[in-house]
Design a protein around this motif. Structure first.
Motif, PDB file in Angstrom:
ATOM      1  N   ILE A  91       0.894  -1.158   0.000  1.00  0.00           N
ATOM      2  CA  ILE A  91       0.000   0.000   0.000  1.00  0.00           C
ATOM      3  C   ILE A  91       0.932   1.208   0.000  1.00  0.00           C
ATOM      4  O   ILE A  91       1.682   1.420   0.945  1.00  0.00           O
ATOM      5  CB  ILE A  91      -0.911  -0.020   1.245  1.00  0.00           C
ATOM      6  N   LYS A  92       0.923   1.970  -1.079  1.00  0.00           N
ATOM      7  CA  LYS A  92       1.968   2.969  -1.319  1.00  0.00           C
ATOM      8  C   LYS A  92       1.773   4.273  -0.546  1.00  0.00           C
ATOM      9  O   LYS A  92       1.959   5.365  -1.065  1.00  0.00           O
ATOM     10  CB  LYS A  92       2.068   3.278  -2.821  1.00  0.00           C
ATOM     11  N   THR A  93       1.399   4.156   0.737  1.00  0.00           N
ATOM     12  CA  THR A  93       1.282   5.355   1.566  1.00  0.00           C
ATOM     13  C   THR A  93       2.635   5.643   2.205  1.00  0.00           C
ATOM     14  O   THR A  93       3.483   4.759   2.314  1.00  0.00           O
ATOM     15  CB  THR A  93       0.235   5.138   2.677  1.00  0.00           C
ATOM     16  N   TRP A  94       2.817   6.902   2.623  1.00  0.00           N
ATOM     17  CA  TRP A  94       4.062   7.301   3.279  1.00  0.00           C
ATOM     18  C   TRP A  94       3.836   7.315   4.778  1.00  0.00           C
ATOM     19  O   TRP A  94       2.878   7.903   5.265  1.00  0.00           O
ATOM     20  CB  TRP A  94       4.485   8.687   2.791  1.00  0.00           C
ATOM     21  N   ARG A  95       4.735   6.656   5.520  1.00  0.00           N
ATOM     22  CA  ARG A  95       4.608   6.599   6.971  1.00  0.00           C
ATOM     23  C   ARG A  95       5.935   6.942   7.627  1.00  0.00           C
ATOM     24  O   ARG A  95       6.981   6.506   7.172  1.00  0.00           O
ATOM     25  CB  ARG A  95       4.206   5.188   7.414  1.00  0.00           C
ATOM     26  N   ILE A 126      11.088  10.067  -7.322  1.00  0.00           N
ATOM     27  CA  ILE A 126       9.803  10.246  -6.640  1.00  0.00           C
ATOM     28  C   ILE A 126       9.433  11.719  -6.467  1.00  0.00           C
ATOM     29  O   ILE A 126       8.391  12.028  -5.901  1.00  0.00           O
ATOM     30  CB  ILE A 126       9.763   9.506  -5.284  1.00  0.00           C
ATOM     31  N   HIS A 127      10.293  12.609  -6.959  1.00  0.00           N
ATOM     32  CA  HIS A 127      10.008  14.047  -6.984  1.00  0.00           C
ATOM     33  C   HIS A 127       9.686  14.618  -5.604  1.00  0.00           C
ATOM     34  O   HIS A 127       8.742  15.376  -5.448  1.00  0.00           O
ATOM     35  CB  HIS A 127       8.884  14.350  -7.988  1.00  0.00           C
ATOM     36  N   ALA A 164      15.013  12.575  -0.704  1.00  0.00           N
ATOM     37  CA  ALA A 164      14.587  11.193  -0.918  1.00  0.00           C
ATOM     38  C   ALA A 164      15.772  10.322  -1.314  1.00  0.00           C
ATOM     39  O   ALA A 164      16.704  10.783  -1.974  1.00  0.00           O
ATOM     40  CB  ALA A 164      13.522  11.140  -2.007  1.00  0.00           C
ATOM     41  N   PHE A 165      15.719   9.052  -0.893  1.00  0.00           N
ATOM     42  CA  PHE A 165      16.718   8.088  -1.352  1.00  0.00           C
ATOM     43  C   PHE A 165      16.080   6.724  -1.499  1.00  0.00           C
ATOM     44  O   PHE A 165      14.970   6.487  -1.022  1.00  0.00           O
ATOM     45  CB  PHE A 165      17.959   8.067  -0.440  1.00  0.00           C
ATOM     46  N   GLU A 166      16.774   5.863  -2.226  1.00  0.00           N
ATOM     47  CA  GLU A 166      16.258   4.518  -2.473  1.00  0.00           C
ATOM     48  C   GLU A 166      17.282   3.481  -2.048  1.00  0.00           C
ATOM     49  O   GLU A 166      18.485   3.722  -2.066  1.00  0.00           O
ATOM     50  CB  GLU A 166      15.898   4.331  -3.944  1.00  0.00           C
ATOM     51  N   LEU A 167      16.754   2.322  -1.672  1.00  0.00           N
ATOM     52  CA  LEU A 167      17.573   1.168  -1.324  1.00  0.00           C
ATOM     53  C   LEU A 167      17.072   0.030  -2.202  1.00  0.00           C
ATOM     54  O   LEU A 167      15.882  -0.299  -2.164  1.00  0.00           O
ATOM     55  CB  LEU A 167      17.388   0.846   0.167  1.00  0.00           C
ATOM     56  N   SER A 168      17.959  -0.537  -3.023  1.00  0.00           N
ATOM     57  CA  SER A 168      17.535  -1.532  -4.023  1.00  0.00           C
ATOM     58  C   SER A 168      18.241  -2.862  -3.849  1.00  0.00           C
ATOM     59  O   SER A 168      19.445  -2.910  -3.598  1.00  0.00           O
ATOM     60  CB  SER A 168      17.832  -1.032  -5.440  1.00  0.00           C
ATOM     61  N   SER A 169      17.467  -3.931  -4.039  1.00  0.00           N
ATOM     62  CA  SER A 169      18.019  -5.281  -4.135  1.00  0.00           C
ATOM     63  C   SER A 169      17.656  -5.799  -5.521  1.00  0.00           C
ATOM     64  O   SER A 169      17.086  -5.064  -6.334  1.00  0.00           O
ATOM     65  CB  SER A 169      17.413  -6.187  -3.058  1.00  0.00           C
ATOM     66  N   ASN A 170      17.948  -7.057  -5.795  1.00  0.00           N
ATOM     67  CA  ASN A 170      17.533  -7.656  -7.077  1.00  0.00           C
ATOM     68  C   ASN A 170      16.023  -7.647  -7.237  1.00  0.00           C
ATOM     69  O   ASN A 170      15.514  -7.508  -8.337  1.00  0.00           O
ATOM     70  CB  ASN A 170      18.038  -9.098  -7.184  1.00  0.00           C
ATOM     71  N   GLN A 171      15.306  -7.826  -6.118  1.00  0.00           N
ATOM     72  CA  GLN A 171      13.846  -7.971  -6.189  1.00  0.00           C
ATOM     73  C   GLN A 171      13.082  -6.663  -6.005  1.00  0.00           C
ATOM     74  O   GLN A 171      12.057  -6.458  -6.620  1.00  0.00           O
ATOM     75  CB  GLN A 171      13.356  -8.949  -5.106  1.00  0.00           C
ATOM     76  N   ASP A 172      13.567  -5.812  -5.109  1.00  0.00           N
ATOM     77  CA  ASP A 172      12.750  -4.685  -4.664  1.00  0.00           C
ATOM     78  C   ASP A 172      13.538  -3.380  -4.639  1.00  0.00           C
ATOM     79  O   ASP A 172      14.756  -3.390  -4.509  1.00  0.00           O
ATOM     80  CB  ASP A 172      12.256  -4.920  -3.223  1.00  0.00           C
ATOM     81  N   THR A 173      12.799  -2.276  -4.681  1.00  0.00           N
ATOM     82  CA  THR A 173      13.358  -0.958  -4.392  1.00  0.00           C
ATOM     83  C   THR A 173      12.458  -0.308  -3.352  1.00  0.00           C
ATOM     84  O   THR A 173      11.236  -0.284  -3.510  1.00  0.00           O
ATOM     85  CB  THR A 173      13.430  -0.078  -5.649  1.00  0.00           C
ATOM     86  N   MET A 174      13.074   0.164  -2.275  1.00  0.00           N
ATOM     87  CA  MET A 174      12.324   0.858  -1.231  1.00  0.00           C
ATOM     88  C   MET A 174      12.713   2.330  -1.272  1.00  0.00           C
ATOM     89  O   MET A 174      13.869   2.666  -1.521  1.00  0.00           O
ATOM     90  CB  MET A 174      12.663   0.281   0.151  1.00  0.00           C
ATOM     91  N   TYR A 175      11.735   3.194  -1.000  1.00  0.00           N
ATOM     92  CA  TYR A 175      11.976   4.638  -1.026  1.00  0.00           C
ATOM     93  C   TYR A 175      11.793   5.233   0.371  1.00  0.00           C
ATOM     94  O   TYR A 175      10.889   4.838   1.112  1.00  0.00           O
ATOM     95  CB  TYR A 175      11.010   5.316  -2.010  1.00  0.00           C
ATOM     96  N   PHE A 176      12.669   6.201   0.672  1.00  0.00           N
ATOM     97  CA  PHE A 176      12.672   6.858   1.976  1.00  0.00           C
ATOM     98  C   PHE A 176      12.822   8.357   1.786  1.00  0.00           C
ATOM     99  O   PHE A 176      13.400   8.803   0.798  1.00  0.00           O
ATOM    100  CB  PHE A 176      13.860   6.380   2.818  1.00  0.00           C
TER     101      PHE A 176
END
Length: 147
Positions: free
Chosen positions: A44-48, A92-93, A97-109
């Protein structure tokens, strides 16, 4: 594969991670870095806003900053499985902001300031190097201090 599916299922249903996901990590004491970040949900793409702790190759997050031995993380990422951590304002404009990526996923902070963003990127990057290869701590200290 079953373990990965189980982890995805827990995340999808909003369940907390299982204790074996962070077994042996003293997340309540002397973190390598800790602080508030705003995280985008994986499903669920909400920001927390969550309290993050980086310790022993794991990035864990909690609902509040009062973390004790009996606290239960709301999520955990083994940073050794990640490939990159980098700024993501252009993706993400949003500022800081920064991202953490693996082979499967990218998470945004989203960090609270540009300095906080850089500090998190540096700390997570160092942890990725330290935990993604089978090198001893002394070799890592050498590598990091020599630049």
């Amino acid at each position: 594969m079953a373990k990965r599916m189980e982890t995805l299922w827990r995340a999808a249903t909003g369940q907390d991670p299982s204790p074996e996901d962070y077994d042996g990590v003293d997340f309540w004491s002397n973190p390598e870095r800790a602080g508030w970040l705003t995280k985008q949900g994986e499903y669920i793409k909400t920001w927390r806003r969550r309290w993050f702790v980086l310790k022993q190759g794991k990035l864990l997050w909690f609902k509040d900053s009062h973390v004790t031995r009996s606290s239960s993380p709301r999520g955990v990422v083994p940073v050794g499985t990640c490939l990159t951590v980098r700024g993501a304002e252009d993706i993400i404009h949003k500022p800081c902001a920064f991202e953490l990526s693996s082979n499967q996923d990218t998470m945004y902070f989203i960090a609270d300031s540009e300095k906080e963003k850089e500090d998190w990127i540096n700390s997570i990057g160092r942890s990725i190097v330290q935990h993604s290869r089978s090198v001893t701590d002394s070799e890592v200290v050498d590598y990091v201090s020599r630049g």
